[in-house]
Each structure stands twice: as structure tokens, then as C-alpha cells.
Enzyme design. Structure first.
Site, mmCIF file in Angstrom:
data_model
loop_
_atom_site.group_PDB
_atom_site.id
_atom_site.type_symbol
_atom_site.label_atom_id
_atom_site.label_comp_id
_atom_site.label_asym_id
_atom_site.label_seq_id
_atom_site.Cartn_x
_atom_site.Cartn_y
_atom_site.Cartn_z
ATOM 1 N N GLU A 162 0.380 -1.295 -0.442
ATOM 2 C CA GLU A 162 -0.386 0.030 0.307
ATOM 3 C C GLU A 162 1.176 1.190 -0.326
ATOM 4 O OE1 GLU A 162 -4.137 -1.479 2.529
ATOM 5 O OE2 GLU A 162 -2.358 -0.810 4.027
HETATM 6 C C1 TNX Z 1 -4.209 -4.218 4.689
HETATM 7 S S1 TNX Z 1 -2.960 -6.206 4.113
HETATM 8 C C2 TNX Z 1 -2.805 -3.751 5.186
HETATM 9 C C3 TNX Z 1 -2.668 -2.932 6.662
HETATM 10 C C4 TNX Z 1 -4.542 -2.898 6.830
HETATM 11 C C5 TNX Z 1 -5.110 -3.761 7.435
HETATM 12 C C6 TNX Z 1 -5.912 -4.235 7.795
HETATM 13 C C7 TNX Z 1 -2.158 -5.617 4.087
HETATM 14 C C8 TNX Z 1 -0.148 -6.031 3.447
HETATM 15 N N1 TNX Z 1 -1.595 -3.981 4.327
HETATM 16 O O1 TNX Z 1 -1.577 -2.236 6.817
HETATM 17 O O2 TNX Z 1 -3.691 -2.944 8.633
HETATM 18 O O3 TNX Z 1 -5.640 -3.899 6.061
HETATM 19 O O4 TNX Z 1 -6.717 -5.557 7.397
#
Ligand code: TNX
Length: 532
Positions: A338
Site C-alpha cells: 500500500e
Molecule cells: C491492509 S494487508 C493492510 C494493513 C491493514 C489491514 C487491515 C496489508 C499488507 N496492509 O495496513 O492493517 O489491511 O485489515
């Protein structure tokens, strides 16, 4: 002691006896004694062993002073762990003696419980035989003996921990990497909280705890080269809840407690996104030379390291070098998810370079599957897939790119493996973004080798169940989100796909929950399961 007659993988039958459903399920971990046998209590293990045969004779009774012998010093701590657990559950003190292999075969007042090494078995593989005369455990290495103990502790009925039913078990894991992840960045968890989670993990034969040590809201590991990271970045948490961080001594305690349970700690420094806590701590990481504001919300994707600054790489190198030196396990996780505030070309060059720095510490690099956007990953880089069971966007291609560069994958599909998703709309905590709530049945009913095209058993290092903690403040909250789904995940990780069946899992889960009741484990009771 008798030798086990080994039966192959076979699901024989399920029959109802006197209102009690007695599953005769070999290789699915639940089996009853043959009709008419002296002891007809069902035998049940989670995750299901490869082969479990109920022999039908009288059980072995653990009693005060029962001698437990080890044929190699490396097995002493495992015998001691078993003795401790028996003392706690059955209120019986076993007597441990270390014996040479020769002494083991002599008659006389023979030890009734024996642990031995067997070089023909793999490290995590074990054989376990119980009859009225005693218990024999053979394993390829101490790890296998430790997993045998976890099986042994589930065999007696929860209300009578001293009665071990007569069985023959031959067992080994499907995947080498069987992980759980704990996000200690959104909310901080103390060393003893983490140790409590390690107990849950070990009992289910999982062997990795991935610690998500840094994120926008918190930096949780002391770095001597840059003390501000933990001292400032460690102060905050989601909703301005109490922060905290691990000193090197704390971290070493976690590593040692994990090692005692045959669990490897995988530390993660998430970058280049998810870095607001670092940016709020070290002025030099910011292009304008002033620290960012601390963040206590739960948005994602707004922060990025300055990927064009050499200072950034110098700090990354300091952090990863120190963390690698503190970490005996073979892996360093560099995040990479992300990074929406990083330009795509900057992201690609950053993760290639950061992965190179991580690899130069001698560790194997792990990153979220977006790392596959780079085609310059070090050999053997491991990707952690967190897309959906039905992949969307570039997820499958990015994961495949890691495999094509000679790496492997850990599967954590968000719609089945994320323990922070609600079970159903009644679940008090948790999120729902990953295709809505995740029922126990969803967490159980998938095959890691059937998710991504071209990614089968060989390309998989294993599986992992992440626990993100935006909505979870305490270890009680965490434990209730994990249990019972972590048990489903453990079976995905351990048990051969051909031996897995949800209908057979449910009664075993219920039996396991009786042990949880006896041990004080906090678990949720979502509807649809006949909880004790
Ligand atoms: C996505 S999964 C994220 C996290 C969040 C999560 C909450 C991932 C690699 N990144 O930053 O905490 O969703 O479910």
C-alpha cells in the site's frame, strides 16, 4: 510396547452411537475406538495428523512419579515441557531421567514414557505410540518431538487429563512455514502478551510469528543508531491509546520464548509506505528537514519515505543491519504494501534497493506481494500474497513475478486468512473490508496451492494468518479474533489437503474448545458450531 500397524489415509465412516456422533476418521484426526472396546471416548486432534489410528485397548494413565526418559539431551527441554503441562493439567508430577539408547532397551523399572530421536524421520516429523503400558515418541529432531507433545496434550479428554487413549500417530507438516502475524504497531502488545500469543500458536503447531513492528502509528523496536525512532515513534498508537516499544532485551526475550516453542520470529519494517511514525521521529528522513505530525487514525497509503534521498537508504541500512543482528531466524520482512504515496517508478527502485540491503545482512527477504513490481529482487526473495482468493488487479501478476525471479510465496489471502476480519456481523471488534466477514468455514475451506495460476505446492513456502490491530486494544481482543479461526488456519498449514474436510473439523474443534475452556483461552463462539 506394541508397534503401530500403520493404516493409510482413509476416511472410514461416521456413525451415530447413543446420540453421540462418533467419527471414525483416520487421517482426519478424529477417531473412535472400535465398537465394544474398553474405552470408546472419541480421540480428536487439531490440526489433523497425517495418520491417527485408535488401537482400541485400555488408555495409559499418567500417575505420580511416572518416569519420562529421553535418549538425547536435546530432548530434555521437551520432556520437561510435557511434564510441566501434565503437572498443570493433571496435577501429577512426572519424574524425568535422561538415558542412553542402550539403557532404554533394558528391562527392570522401565520408564513408561520415552522420547527418542530417529534419524529416518524429517525434523518436524514424529511417531507417537500410546498403549496401556506407556507412551513412545520418536522424532527426527527436537521440533518433531515438540509437535508430538502438542498432539499428546490434546489426546486426553479435557475433564480427565491423566488418561491418554491408546493410539498410533505418524505425522508431519504440509508446509515448512506455518505463520501467524501480530501487528504491534497499531496497538502495542507487551512481551507477556506476545508470549501468551506464542502459546496459542505453538499448541496449533504453527512455527512462525511475524511481528509487524512499524507502521504509520508506531515504531516498536529500539534502534541504537537512531534512538528517536522508538523513543518518539513508539509513543503513539491508534486512537491515542498507550504506545510502547521493545528494548533489545525485550526483543531477545520474545525471540527466546519463541525458540523454546520452536517458533521463528520474523521481524517486519514496513516501507516505503506505512512510515509516518519514522517520518515523525527523524527529521532527516523528510525532504524539508522537519518531522511529520504523529498519526493515530486508521487510514492507509498516505505516507512514503523519500526514495530519492541517500539519507533514507543510510537509515534503512542502519535499521536492517541492527535488526538482523538481533534476529537469529533466517528472515527479514521489508513490507512494501500500500505505498500509494510513492510514484510507481520510485517504488520499484526503492524496493529493489531495500531488498538488496536486507539480503546483504545474510537474511532471506520477505515482502508483501507488491514487491513483485521490481524485477531486481535478490535470489530467493519470498512474497506474501494478501490479495483475494479470486485475485484482482495486478495481484496475481506481482506474486507470480516473485516466483519467476526464483522466489517462493507465503499465502495470506485477505478474504480467508485475515484474523482481523469480523466472523459475522455480531463480532464486537474487527473490520470487514476483505469481502465482508470471514466465517470459520471460510478460513478453513481453501487450498493454498489452488489460489494463483502457476503457483502450486512447490512454489509455496507456506501460509500465514495476519492479525492487524487497528480495532484491537488488548490481548483478550486479539485472542478472541484468533480463536477459533487460527485453529482452522493451522489445519490449512499442517494437514494434507486430501485429508481436510470441514464437516470432520467441526467436532474436533468443539473438542479442542473443551481444552480451551479448561486452560482459560478466550475464544469467540460464532453461531453454527455446537460449542461446549
Ligand atoms: C491492509 S494487508 C493492510 C494493513 C491493514 C489491514 C487491515 C496489508 C499488507 N496492509 O495496513 O492493517 O489491511 O485489515
Amino acid at each position: 510396547m506394541r508397534t503401530a500397524t500403520t493404516l493409510g489415509l482413509a476416511v472410514l465412516a461416521t456413525l451415530a452411537m447413543g446420540g453421540l456422533v462418533v467419527g471414525v476418521l483416520q487421517a482426519a484426526g478424529l477417531a473412535s475406538a472400535p465398537p465394544g472396546a474398553a474405552d470408546a471416548a472419541p480421540v480428536s486432534v487439531v490440526p489433523a495428523p497425517v495418520e491417527l489410528v485408535v488401537r482400541g485397548g485400555a488408555p495409559f494413565t499418567l500417575s505420580e512419579g511416572t518416569v519420562i526418559a529421553t535418549d538425547d539431551a536435546s530432548l530434555d527441554p521437551i520432556a520437561a515441557a510435557y511434564a510441566d503441562a501434565v503437572a498443570e493439567r493433571a496435577h501429577v508430577a512426572l519424574t524425568h531421567v535422561a538415558l542412553s539408547t542402550d539403557a532404554l532397551s533394558t528391562d527392570g523399572d522401565e520408564p513408561r514414557i520415552r522420547f527418542s530421536l530417529d534419524a529416518t524421520l524429517d525434523e518436524e516429523e514424529y511417531r507417537l505410540e500410546v498403549d496401556a503400558d506407556g507412551i513412545e515418541v520418536a522424532a527426527g529432531a527436537p521440533a518433531g518431538a515438540f509437535w508430538a507433545v502438542q498432539t499428546l496434550l490434546q489426546l486426553p479428554p479435557a475433564h480427565d487429563a491423566s488418561r491418554v487413549p491408546a493410539v498410533a500417530v505418524h505425522d508431519a507438516p504440509r508446509f515448512a512455514y506455518r505463520g501467524a502475524m501480530l501487528d504491534v504497531a497499531r496497538h502495542f502488545f507487551s512481551v507477556s502478551d506476545v508470549e501468551r500469543y506464542l502459546d496459542r500458536i505453538a499448541a496449533l503447531k504453527l512455527n512462525v510469528l511475524h511481528l509487524h513492528l512499524t507502521d504509520d502509528q508506531g515504531w516498536r523496536i529500539a534502534i541504537d543508531a537512531h534512538p528517536e525512532l522508538a523513543e518518539i515513534g513508539g509513543r503513539y498508537a491508534v486512537d491515542s491509546d498507550p504506545g510502547g516499544y521493545y528494548t533489545h532485551e525485550d526483543y531477545r526475550r520474545i525471540v527466546a520464548s519463541a525458540a523454546a516453542r520452536f517458533i521463528t520470529i520474523v521481524p517486519e519494517i514496513d516501507m516505503p509506505g506505512h512510515t509516518n511514525a519514522a517520518l515523525a521521529s527523524l527529521a532527516e528522513l523528510n525532504p524539508d528537514g522537519t518531522v511529520a505530525k504523529p498519526y493515530t487514525g486508521i487510514e492507509v497509503g498516505f505516507s512514503s519515505l523519500d526514495t530519492r534521498s541517500e539519507t533514507t537508504y543510510a537509515v534503512v541500512e542502519d535499521v536492517l543491519t541492527e535488526l538482523a543482528a538481533l534476529t537469529p531466524g533466517p528472515y527479514l520482512h521489508i513490507g512494501g504494501d500500500e505505498s500509494h504515496a510513492t510514484q510507481p517508478e520510485d517504488y520499484r527502485s526503492f524496493v529493489g534497493r531495500a531488498a538488496g540491503i536486507a539480503a546483504s545482512t545474510g537474511k532471506t527477504v520477505i515482502g508483501w506481494h507488491q514487491l513483485g513490481q521490481s524485477d531486481e529482487l535478490p535470489p530467493g526473495t519470498v512474497g506474501q500474497y494478501w490479495g483475494y482468493l479470486e485475485p484482482e488487479g495486478n495481484d496475481a501478476a506481482e506474486a507470480r513475478s516473485i516466483v519467476d525471479q526464483g522466489g517462493q510465496l507465503i499465502m495470506s489471502p485477505a478474504d480467508v486468512a485475515y484474523l482481523d476480519m469480523k466472523y459475522d456481523i455480531l463480532t464486537p471488534h474487527g473490520l470487514t473490508w476483505a469481502k465482508g466477514p470471514t466465517r470459520i468455514e471460510d478460513a478453513y475451506g481453501w487450498d493454498p496451492a489452488a489460489v494463483l495460476p502457476g503457483v502450486g505446492e512447490e512454489q509455496l513456502l507456506g501460509v500465514e494468518a495476519p492479525m492487524w490491530t487497528e480495532t484491537l486494544r488488548t490481548m483478550d481482543d486479539v485472542e478472541q479474533m484468533a480463536m477459533p479461526r487460527l485453529a482452522a488456519m493451522a489445519e490449512v498449514a499442517w494437514t494434507p489437503q486430501a485429508a481436510r474436510d470441514y464437516a470432520a473439523f467441526v467436532p474436533r474443534l468443539v473438542t479442542l474448545a473443551r481444552h480451551w475452556d479448561a486452560e482459560g483461552v478466550h475464544y469467540l463462539r460464532p453461531h453454527g458450531i455446537p460449542w461446549p
